[in-house]
Design an enzyme around this catalytic site. Structure first.
Site, short mmCIF file in Angstrom:
data_model
loop_
_atom_site.label_atom_id
_atom_site.label_comp_id
_atom_site.label_asym_id
_atom_site.label_seq_id
_atom_site.Cartn_x
_atom_site.Cartn_y
_atom_site.Cartn_z
N CYS A 12 -66.82 34.43 11.80
CA CYS A 12 -66.75 35.16 10.66
C CYS A 12 -67.86 35.44 9.94
CB CYS A 12 -65.95 34.08 9.78
SG CYS A 12 -64.20 33.70 10.20
N HIS A 51 -59.63 35.67 11.46
CA HIS A 51 -59.83 34.03 11.88
C HIS A 51 -58.55 33.46 12.48
CE1 HIS A 51 -62.13 30.59 12.28
NE2 HIS A 51 -61.07 29.78 12.22
N ASN A 90 -61.79 30.38 26.09
CA ASN A 90 -61.81 29.08 26.49
C ASN A 90 -60.97 28.51 25.21
OD1 ASN A 90 -63.70 29.05 28.58
ND2 ASN A 90 -65.34 29.18 27.35
N GLY A 96 -64.39 24.18 27.16
CA GLY A 96 -66.01 24.50 26.89
C GLY A 96 -65.89 25.32 25.52
N HIS A 103 -62.09 34.37 20.75
CA HIS A 103 -62.87 35.04 21.27
C HIS A 103 -62.78 34.91 22.76
CE1 HIS A 103 -65.05 31.26 21.46
NE2 HIS A 103 -65.87 31.78 22.48
N HIS A 105 -64.60 36.27 26.38
CA HIS A 105 -65.99 36.49 27.28
C HIS A 105 -65.84 37.63 28.24
CE1 HIS A 105 -67.80 32.60 25.76
NE2 HIS A 105 -66.86 32.20 25.63
#
Length: 117
Positions: A12, A51, A90, A96, A103, A105
């Site tokens: 954030c 969020h 994750n 992890g 989010h 990756h």
């Protein structure tokens, strides 16, 4: 409250511009930036600007924005010229997750073995 910025959330703070990040793409609903601890030659995080604790909460609470995040993973891969890559979300400490803001990756630039971990 879900969707609202959290004062104690690293991502954030990145969205708000309070913490610097190497941003590679930004849309109305997402930000993509290079991971500070890359696990592959290309390791970019794609986050929603709103969020939500994890990908499952994002999908339940804002499915349109979850789709934007996923769409942006492809855009990042295209810009990085990755012909193959992995997208990882994750969820939970056992998987992890260390930052409690949804989010994805984007990992590429080297062979990625299966199973991961």
């Amino acid at each position: 409250m879900a969707g609202e910025p959290q004062d104690d959330c690293l991502f954030c703070k990145i969205v708000a511009g309070h913490i610097p990040a190497t941003v590679v793409r930004e849309t109305e609903t997402t930000v993509a930036f290079r991971d500070i601890n890359p696990q592959a030659p290309t390791h970019i995080l794609v986050i929603p600007k709103v969020h939500y604790r994890d990908a499952a909460a994002l999908a339940a609470g804002a499915p349109d924005i979850a789709a934007d995040v996923l769409r942006e993973t492809q855009a990042v891969a295209d810009e990085e010229k990755l012909d193959s890559y992995r997208v990882v979300f994750n969820t939970g400490t056992g998987a992890g997750q260390t930052v409690w803001h949804a989010h994805g990756h984007v990992l590429g630039g080297r062979g990625l073995e299966w199973p991961p971990g």
